[in-house]
Write a protein that holds these residues in place. Structure first.
Motif, mmCIF file in Angstrom:
data_model
loop_
_atom_site.group_PDB
_atom_site.id
_atom_site.type_symbol
_atom_site.label_atom_id
_atom_site.label_comp_id
_atom_site.label_asym_id
_atom_site.label_seq_id
_atom_site.Cartn_x
_atom_site.Cartn_y
_atom_site.Cartn_z
ATOM 1 N N ARG A 1 12.942 74.827 17.392
ATOM 2 C CA ARG A 1 13.639 75.106 16.369
ATOM 3 C C ARG A 1 15.249 75.409 16.589
ATOM 4 N N THR A 2 15.411 75.833 17.661
ATOM 5 C CA THR A 2 17.056 76.139 18.012
ATOM 6 C C THR A 2 17.538 74.624 18.138
ATOM 7 N N ILE A 3 16.946 73.860 18.829
ATOM 8 C CA ILE A 3 17.482 72.242 19.010
ATOM 9 C C ILE A 3 17.501 71.855 17.639
ATOM 10 N N ALA A 4 16.776 71.842 16.921
ATOM 11 C CA ALA A 4 16.653 71.325 15.664
ATOM 12 C C ALA A 4 17.944 71.944 14.477
ATOM 13 N N VAL A 5 17.999 73.158 14.421
ATOM 14 C CA VAL A 5 19.012 73.674 13.832
ATOM 15 C C VAL A 5 20.472 73.379 14.339
ATOM 16 N N ALA A 6 20.616 73.555 15.503
ATOM 17 C CA ALA A 6 21.999 73.018 16.345
ATOM 18 C C ALA A 6 22.236 71.474 15.671
ATOM 19 N N ARG A 7 21.273 70.703 15.485
ATOM 20 C CA ARG A 7 21.319 69.350 15.254
ATOM 21 C C ARG A 7 21.633 69.338 13.803
ATOM 22 N N CYS B 1 11.491 68.124 21.543
ATOM 23 C CA CYS B 1 13.247 68.584 21.455
ATOM 24 C C CYS B 1 13.790 67.078 21.307
ATOM 25 N N PHE B 2 13.345 65.908 21.819
ATOM 26 C CA PHE B 2 14.162 64.561 21.365
ATOM 27 C C PHE B 2 13.863 64.364 20.075
ATOM 28 N N SER C 1 21.021 64.583 24.784
ATOM 29 C CA SER C 1 21.788 64.360 25.929
ATOM 30 C C SER C 1 20.808 65.418 26.959
ATOM 31 N N ILE C 2 20.766 64.938 27.981
ATOM 32 C CA ILE C 2 20.382 65.723 29.243
ATOM 33 C C ILE C 2 21.224 65.972 30.537
ATOM 34 N N PHE C 3 20.770 66.853 31.267
ATOM 35 C CA PHE C 3 21.235 66.666 32.757
ATOM 36 C C PHE C 3 20.383 65.927 33.561
#
Ligand code: SAM
Ligand code: DTB
Ligand code: SF4
Length: 353
Positions: free
Chosen positions: A257-263, A288-289, A295-297
């Motif tokens: 959810r955090t990733i989606a809202v950041a997007r 997440c993708f 992007s990733i490390f």
């Protein structure tokens, strides 16, 4: 709250800088499939969702840090077993950068466990940056707080990005870090922007914060004078000896959810699925993708902790049909990053220098 159709259109259009905490909370509260659908739509309108930008990290100065960040294995005051090491030599850094490039990285990020660099450190770091840049890689550094003249010297040496995180919600900040204020971080970010550097700014989730505090963290990022070019979302890596070791694990869906809202909030920024991937399943990373991380490390180590091995990541990319974003650095040192979605007409070529 706007009507659903109105809301969706505005999410994907011009980036907004006036998000309220309650709007961000409302996004975090959406039914999970609805949230993913919206985030995936914003992602597609701004990027090719099959492309993932790949960076490699190197700790160029490890441990012995005077700060008290409660998550950090490099803080001298916590007994974490990290051996302090002095600043690396330029040639040794370049050797690691060559290997990272050969393994597919397009950006090389140099991290130092400093509260802030001393002026006498800057020429040494500048030499590393110039060396790494000469290999045709984008450069990134994370060295702690910077003055305006330090930021300018790093830019002049060929630095592309500076990473400096706000780490968490302003309300939660004081229970995680006491040796410097959030305002100090905003000041550094201002110096970085003023020097013409691109900003990489995000934080950590899973530090015992509430959903409302995750909303505050994301809202803070999305209402800065400019959205960060890159937004690292780290999941806390729990290291024995740090005060946060033993914190209750965050529900993995909350991370997605955090990733989606950041997007949704920062539609044109790169959203980085950062620390914590080693502890995630392939399925969680795929979510997440799908939620807009792009992007990733890459490489078996972050700064001091582990990261998935390169072969595993390659297999995951193959299984998901993802590919590493290509970045070319031209003769003037301008980098041209990634392919953007064909529908985007307002970012031709994305010459980002
Ligand atoms: N010392 C500099 C500073 O604090 O800005 C640069 C290096 S510091 C290690 C960079 C970032 O790594 C931190 O801001 C934090 O967000 C992240 N980080 C550090 N330890 C972490 C951990 N255990 N889990 C997740 N992220 C972490
Ligand atoms: C960021 O936000 N995450 C990276 C990078 N910026 C420098 C660092 C993660 C560090 C994880 C703990 C460690 O390996 O020491
Ligand atoms: Fe030091 Fe950075 Fe770790 Fe904080 S996050 S203790 S400033 S190395």
């Amino acid at each position: 709250m706007p009507a659903v159709s109105e809301f969706r259109a505005s999410e994907a259009a011009t980036p907004r800088h006036d998000w309220t905490r309650s709007e961000v909370e409302a996004l975090l509260d959406l039914p999970f499939p609805e949230l993913l659908f919206r985030a995936a739509g914003v992602h597609r309108l701004n990027f090719d969702p099959a492309e993932v930008q790949v960076s490699t990290l190197l700790s160029v100065k490890t441990g012995g840090c005077p700060e008290d960040c409660a998550y950090c294995p490099q803080a001298q005051r916590y007994d974490t077993g990290v051996d302090a090491q002095k600043l690396m030599e330029t040639e040794a850094v370049m050797e690691k950068a060559r290997a990272a490039k050969a393994a597919g990285a397009s950006r090389f990020c140099m991290g130092a466990a400093w509260r802030s660099p001393k002026d006498r450190d800057i020429p040494k770091v500048a030499a590393m940056i110039a060396g790494v840049k000469s290999l045709g890689l984008e450069t990134c550094a994370t060295l702690g707080m910077l003055t305006g003249s330090q930021a300018q010297a790093l830019k002049d040496a060929g630095l592309d990005y500076y990473n400096h995180n706000i780490d968490t919600d302003p309300e939660h900040y004081g229970s995680i870090i006491r040796t410097r204020e959030l305002q100090d971080r905003f000041d550094t970010l201002e110096h970085v922007r003023d020097a013409g550097l691109k900003t990489c700014c995000g934080g950590i989730v899973g530090m015992g914060e509430t959903r409302r505090q995750r909303a505050g963290f994301l809202q803070t990022l999305a209402t800065m004078p400019a959205h960060p070019d890159s937004v690292p979302i780290n999941r806390l890596v729990q290291v024995e000896g740090t005060p946060l070791h033993g914190t209750a694990e965050l529900d993995p869906f909350e991370f997605v959810r955090t990733i989606a809202v950041a997007r949704i909030l920062m539609p044109k920024s790169m959203v980085r699925l950062s620390a914590g991937r080693e502890q995630m399943s392939d399925e969680l990373q795929a979510l997440c993708f799908s939620a807009g991380a792009n992007s990733i490390f890459h490489g078996e180590k972050l700064l001091t902790t582990g990261n998935p091995d390169v072969a595993h990541d390659q297999a995951l990319f193959d299984r998901l049909g993802l590919r590493a974003m290509q970045v070319t650095v031209d003769a003037e040192g301008h980098d041209h990053g990634g392919t953007v979605h064909a529908d985007i007409v307002d970012q031709p070529g994305r010459c980002v220098a």
